[in-house]
Design an enzyme around this catalytic site. Structure first.
Site, mmCIF file in Angstrom:
data_model
loop_
_atom_site.group_PDB
_atom_site.id
_atom_site.type_symbol
_atom_site.label_atom_id
_atom_site.label_comp_id
_atom_site.label_asym_id
_atom_site.label_seq_id
_atom_site.Cartn_x
_atom_site.Cartn_y
_atom_site.Cartn_z
ATOM 1 N N ASP A 1 -11.079 2.964 3.863
ATOM 2 C CA ASP A 1 -11.441 1.547 3.720
ATOM 3 C C ASP A 1 -12.962 1.384 3.642
ATOM 4 O OD1 ASP A 1 -9.390 -0.247 3.380
ATOM 5 O OD2 ASP A 1 -8.925 -0.424 5.521
ATOM 6 N N LYS B 1 0.835 -1.199 0.000
ATOM 7 C CA LYS B 1 0.000 0.000 0.000
ATOM 8 C C LYS B 1 0.877 1.259 0.000
ATOM 9 C CE LYS B 1 -3.844 -2.409 2.139
ATOM 10 N NZ LYS B 1 -4.538 -2.822 3.345
ATOM 11 N N GLN C 1 -4.665 -1.559 9.492
ATOM 12 C CA GLN C 1 -4.550 -2.881 8.872
ATOM 13 C C GLN C 1 -5.163 -3.949 9.773
ATOM 14 O OE1 GLN C 1 -3.294 -3.532 5.697
ATOM 15 N NE2 GLN C 1 -4.042 -5.595 6.075
#
Ligand code: NDP
Length: 284
Positions: A120, A53, A97
């Site tokens: 997200d 990422k 994460q």
């Protein structure tokens, strides 16, 4: 029939070229887009995802901050960091994460992220907006799958779509997006009876259960579009999806490979969401 390959790497490169231009435009207006990625613990797969990422951000000119905490970090430490990032004008997207260590309550942590920076798309406010059909941030994996459909001009309206898996990250938002695209959606899970009866009538089959080569050719309707979200590591170390790729690709009309299908698109849509977040903050 031999399926066409829905090449996530190729589409990701195409989209990222455009993202670079958007990032440059933002930067030239004094709004350099920024993403903060928080990782707690040393899970190897998570470390790889976070590295990918951060590198993807670098590639398109998005500023990224990687914040790594040891496994025994207190939840409050992470909540304090999120509060600080929520108030930081140089950061437009915040990502924690998953999975978090067992002593964390993931919902509390995800809900602490400002909905405006929740790239997200996991915050309850953003999930609600998605269900109502006016999404602010679409979760990256199903968003990437929708881009693959669009790029290959795959018609969804009126199609039978069957999703294997009902997670908040993949299965549920995928179902919402396919429903909004006017497919008729069935969501299967571990308690579904006669799974193959469902998969065999799918025009669009999305496998997101995390079981290597689970979907066999016998479970697939001839000419179906098969999307393989799964990422599984085989004993020999190689990656494979939830679909038995070789035989299924002889029967499907289109299929995503693993690796090189949904994976690169997930990261690409994270970049898209970060750019959108930064663009929304620009004065009009
Ligand atoms: P979860 O483990 O959260 O969910 C798995 C789902 O599959 C659950 O709903 C579960 O049912 C269902 N399931 C498990 N076994 C069966 C079975 N035998 N029959 C029917 N349904 C079953 O996984 P995620 O959604 O987070 O991820 C799924 C896969 O996708 C994983 O391999 C993951 O690594 C991968 N992934 C890939 C991404 C990418 O970018 N390519 C991004 C995110 C995930 P139940 O709810 O009843 O337990």
């Amino acid at each position: 029939m031999t399926a066409i390959i829905l090449d996530g790497n190729a589409l990701a490169q195409k989209l990222r070229a455009d993202f670079k231009t958007r990032a440059e435009a933002l930067t030239s207006r004094g709004q350099r887009p920024g993403l903060a990625v928080i990782l707690v613990g040393e899970d190897q797969a998570s470390q790889v995802y976070v590295r990918n990422k951060v590198n993807a951000c670098l590639q398109v000119g998005i500023h990224s901050e990687k914040i790594v905490y040891p496994l025994d970090t207190a939840q409050q430490t992470v909540l304090d960091k999120i509060a600080q990032l929520n108030a930081d004008p140089t950061i437009h997207g915040i990502l924690v994460q998953l999975p978090l260590p067992r002593h964390f309550d993931s919902d509390t942590v995800l809900e602490a992220i400002s909905p405006k920076k929740d790239v997200d798309g996991f915050h309850a406010e953003n999930v609600g907006a998605l269900i109502q059909g006016r999404p602010r941030f679409i979760p990256c994996t199903p968003y990437g799958v929708m881009q693959l459909f669009a790029d290959a001009a795959i018609e969804l309206r009126g199609k039978e779509a069957v999703i294997l898996g009902r997670s908040n990250i993949v299965g549920k938002p995928m179902a919402m997006l396919l429903m909004q695209a006017s497919a008729t959606v069935t969501v299967c899970h571990s308690q579904t009876r006669d799974l193959a009866a469902h998969t065999r009538r799918a025009d669009i089959l999305v496998a997101a259960l995390g079981k290597a080569k689970f979907v066999t050719a016998e479970m697939v309707k001839p000419g179906a579009v098969v999307i393989d979200v799964g990422i599984n590591r085989l004993p020999d170390g190689k990656l494979c999806g939830d679909v038995d790729f070789g035989p299924v690709s002889e029967k499907a009309s289109a299929i995503t490979p693993v690796p090189g299908g949904v994976g690169p698109m997930t990261i690409t849509m994270l970049l898209a969401n970060t750019l959108e977040a930064a663009e929304r903050e620009l004065p009009r």
